[in-house]
Design a protein around this motif. Structure first.
Motif, PDB file in Angstrom:
ATOM      1  N   UNK A   1      -9.561  -0.544   7.817  1.00 18.58           N
ATOM      2  CA  UNK A   1     -10.215   0.322   8.799  1.00 18.58           C
ATOM      3  C   UNK A   1     -10.756  -0.493   9.969  1.00 18.58           C
ATOM      4  N   UNK A   2     -11.231  -1.697   9.688  1.00 17.18           N
ATOM      5  CA  UNK A   2     -11.879  -2.502  10.715  1.00 17.18           C
ATOM      6  C   UNK A   2     -10.901  -3.361  11.517  1.00 17.18           C
ATOM      7  N   UNK A   3      -9.874  -3.879  10.881  1.00  8.90           N
ATOM      8  CA  UNK A   3      -8.977  -4.816  11.570  1.00  8.90           C
ATOM      9  C   UNK A   3      -7.539  -4.661  11.081  1.00  8.90           C
ATOM     10  N   UNK A   4      -6.940  -3.479  11.259  1.00 12.15           N
ATOM     11  CA  UNK A   4      -5.582  -3.266  10.745  1.00 12.15           C
ATOM     12  C   UNK A   4      -4.558  -4.195  11.373  1.00 12.15           C
ATOM     13  N   UNK A   5      -4.807  -4.623  12.599  1.00 11.36           N
ATOM     14  CA  UNK A   5      -3.841  -5.481  13.298  1.00 11.36           C
ATOM     15  C   UNK A   5      -3.743  -6.872  12.688  1.00 11.36           C
ATOM     16  N   UNK A   6      -4.692  -7.245  11.867  1.00 12.68           N
ATOM     17  CA  UNK A   6      -4.680  -8.589  11.270  1.00 12.68           C
ATOM     18  C   UNK A   6      -3.959  -8.645   9.925  1.00 12.68           C
ATOM     19  N   UNK A   7      -3.692  -7.506   9.310  1.00 13.25           N
ATOM     20  CA  UNK A   7      -3.122  -7.480   7.958  1.00 13.25           C
ATOM     21  C   UNK A   7      -1.622  -7.222   8.035  1.00 13.25           C
ATOM     22  N   UNK A   8      -0.840  -8.162   7.516  1.00 13.32           N
ATOM     23  CA  UNK A   8       0.624  -8.041   7.569  1.00 13.32           C
ATOM     24  C   UNK A   8       1.181  -7.254   6.396  1.00 13.32           C
ATOM     25  N   UNK A   9       0.591  -7.419   5.221  1.00 12.06           N
ATOM     26  CA  UNK A   9       1.023  -6.745   3.998  1.00 12.06           C
ATOM     27  C   UNK A   9      -0.229  -6.407   3.191  1.00 12.06           C
ATOM     28  N   UNK A  10      -0.159  -5.314   2.427  1.00 13.93           N
ATOM     29  CA  UNK A  10      -1.316  -4.860   1.664  1.00 13.93           C
ATOM     30  C   UNK A  10      -0.905  -4.518   0.239  1.00 13.93           C
ATOM     31  N   UNK A  11      -1.712  -4.968  -0.732  1.00 16.75           N
ATOM     32  CA  UNK A  11      -1.537  -4.577  -2.132  1.00 16.75           C
ATOM     33  C   UNK A  11      -2.863  -4.031  -2.650  1.00 16.75           C
ATOM     34  N   UNK A  12      -2.815  -2.844  -3.218  1.00 10.45           N
ATOM     35  CA  UNK A  12      -3.985  -2.206  -3.811  1.00 10.45           C
ATOM     36  C   UNK A  12      -3.737  -2.072  -5.303  1.00 10.45           C
ATOM     37  N   UNK A  13      -4.514  -2.781  -6.101  1.00  5.62           N
ATOM     38  CA  UNK A  13      -4.297  -2.852  -7.540  1.00  5.62           C
ATOM     39  C   UNK A  13      -5.464  -2.220  -8.295  1.00  5.62           C
ATOM     40  N   UNK A  14      -5.142  -1.253  -9.167  1.00  7.10           N
ATOM     41  CA  UNK A  14      -6.136  -0.688 -10.091  1.00  7.10           C
ATOM     42  C   UNK A  14      -7.433  -0.358  -9.361  1.00  7.10           C
ATOM     43  N   UNK A  15      -7.320   0.460  -8.341  1.00  8.90           N
ATOM     44  CA  UNK A  15      -8.460   0.741  -7.471  1.00  8.90           C
ATOM     45  C   UNK A  15      -8.538   2.238  -7.191  1.00  8.90           C
ATOM     46  N   UNK A  16      -9.341   2.632  -6.243  1.00  6.30           N
ATOM     47  CA  UNK A  16      -9.501   4.042  -5.906  1.00  6.30           C
ATOM     48  C   UNK A  16      -9.776   4.209  -4.421  1.00  6.30           C
ATOM     49  N   UNK A  17      -9.488   5.392  -3.942  1.00  9.62           N
ATOM     50  CA  UNK A  17      -9.832   5.754  -2.567  1.00  9.62           C
ATOM     51  C   UNK A  17     -10.879   6.853  -2.549  1.00  9.62           C
ATOM     52  N   UNK A  18     -11.436   7.181  -3.722  1.00  6.37           N
ATOM     53  CA  UNK A  18     -12.363   8.299  -3.847  1.00  6.37           C
ATOM     54  C   UNK A  18     -13.808   7.825  -3.999  1.00  6.37           C
ATOM     55  N   UNK A  19     -14.756   8.634  -3.541  1.00  5.56           N
ATOM     56  CA  UNK A  19     -16.159   8.303  -3.777  1.00  5.56           C
ATOM     57  C   UNK A  19     -16.524   8.584  -5.234  1.00  5.56           C
ATOM     58  N   UNK A  20     -17.646   8.034  -5.664  1.00 10.20           N
ATOM     59  CA  UNK A  20     -18.127   8.325  -7.012  1.00 10.20           C
ATOM     60  C   UNK A  20     -18.458   9.809  -7.160  1.00 10.20           C
ATOM     61  N   UNK A  21     -18.137  10.381  -8.311  1.00  7.20           N
ATOM     62  CA  UNK A  21     -18.650  11.697  -8.672  1.00  7.20           C
ATOM     63  C   UNK A  21     -20.127  11.538  -9.027  1.00  7.20           C
ATOM     64  N   UNK A  22     -20.894  12.624  -9.034  1.00  7.17           N
ATOM     65  CA  UNK A  22     -22.291  12.509  -9.473  1.00  7.17           C
ATOM     66  C   UNK A  22     -22.418  11.903 -10.867  1.00  7.17           C
ATOM     67  N   UNK A  23     -21.464  12.226 -11.750  1.00  6.76           N
ATOM     68  CA  UNK A  23     -21.505  11.685 -13.106  1.00  6.76           C
ATOM     69  C   UNK A  23     -21.283  10.179 -13.098  1.00  6.76           C
TER      70      UNK A  23
END
Length: 236
Positions: free
Chosen positions: A75-97
């Motif tokens: 989000x902050x510096x997309x122009x600097x990243x050539x390749x991206x790997x997202x491992x065992x992660x999330x794009x969601x906020x925490x639920x209240x639980x």
């Protein structure tokens, strides 16, 4: 011509040993560097620290909490990243639980006494069934948690997890979304949704892993990172 840099971001209570096998395995195709996300108290602060200590252009791989930091970096510096790997992660906020669970974990970690960051109960939820009695894996994770300690655990646990779904659609660099088939914390369905939002994403689900893919299937993780790095980056 020098090899490209790949910045590897560990997860909560992980240090460079999480990426031990990938550091060795990627050395013929890239220059791995493990980022430190143990000191900042906000997602933005962690992202800025990684950016400040990385080259102008670099590949990026984030595991678990490290994947959340990686999304903030995009989000902050997309122009600097050539390749991206997202491992065992999330794009969601925490639920209240889940937020309540984190507060309970913080309360437990704040109590006096020896800090046990990775007990048998956690091993049951973090590892694939075939790995839950693997003493080498358990001891390796436990050693990382004990090296970092309760203060780092509390600081990292308190970091707000945002809703990143809208920003994922703007990622244009070659991307790998990878998880274990037995990942209970961030399950495969979550990663399928994540990959569907990123136009350039390849999805990989490793059959013999839970949440800790870099430890449970190190050679497969390394091989998929190599394939990612061999994809042509989007020119900025």
């Amino acid at each position: 011509m020098s090899l490209p840099q790949i910045v590897l971001i560990p997860g909560l209570l992980n240090d460079a040993d999480l990426w031990r096998d990938q550091i060795t395995g990627l050395a013929d195709i890239a220059r791995p560097r493990v980022a430190d996300i143990t000191r900042g108290s906000s997602l933005g602060a962690l992202a800025e620290m990684v950016l400040a200590t990385s080259e102008d252009r670099f590949a990026l791989a984030g595991f678990s909490l490290g994947g959340i930091v990686a999304q903030e970096i995009l989000r902050r510096a997309p122009e600097r990243v050539t390749h991206l790997a997202l491992l065992d992660t999330t794009m969601l906020p925490d639920t209240p639980e889940r937020a309540a669970e984190r507060e309970e974990l913080i309360a437990q970690a704040s109590k006096p006494g020896r800090f046990h960051g990775f007990g048998k109960k956690l091993a049951q939820s973090y590892l694939a069934p075939e790995n839950r009695d693997n003493a080498d894996m358990i001891n390796r994770v436990r050693a990382m948690t004990q090296r970092l300690g309760p203060d780092v655990f509390i600081r990292q646990t308190r970091i707000a997890r945002p809703d990143s779904r809208a920003s994922l659609t703007g990622i244009t660099c070659p991307t790998l979304v990878l998880c274990g088939n037995h990942d209970q914390l961030t399950p495969p369905e979550l990663h399928r949704s994540m990959a569907s939002l990123i136009p350039s994403a390849d999805l990989v689900v490793l059959e013999h892993s839970g949440h800790l893919t870099p430890l449970e299937e190190p050679e497969n993780v390394t091989d998929h990172l190599k394939r990612l790095l061999q994809r042509d980056p989007v020119r900025k």
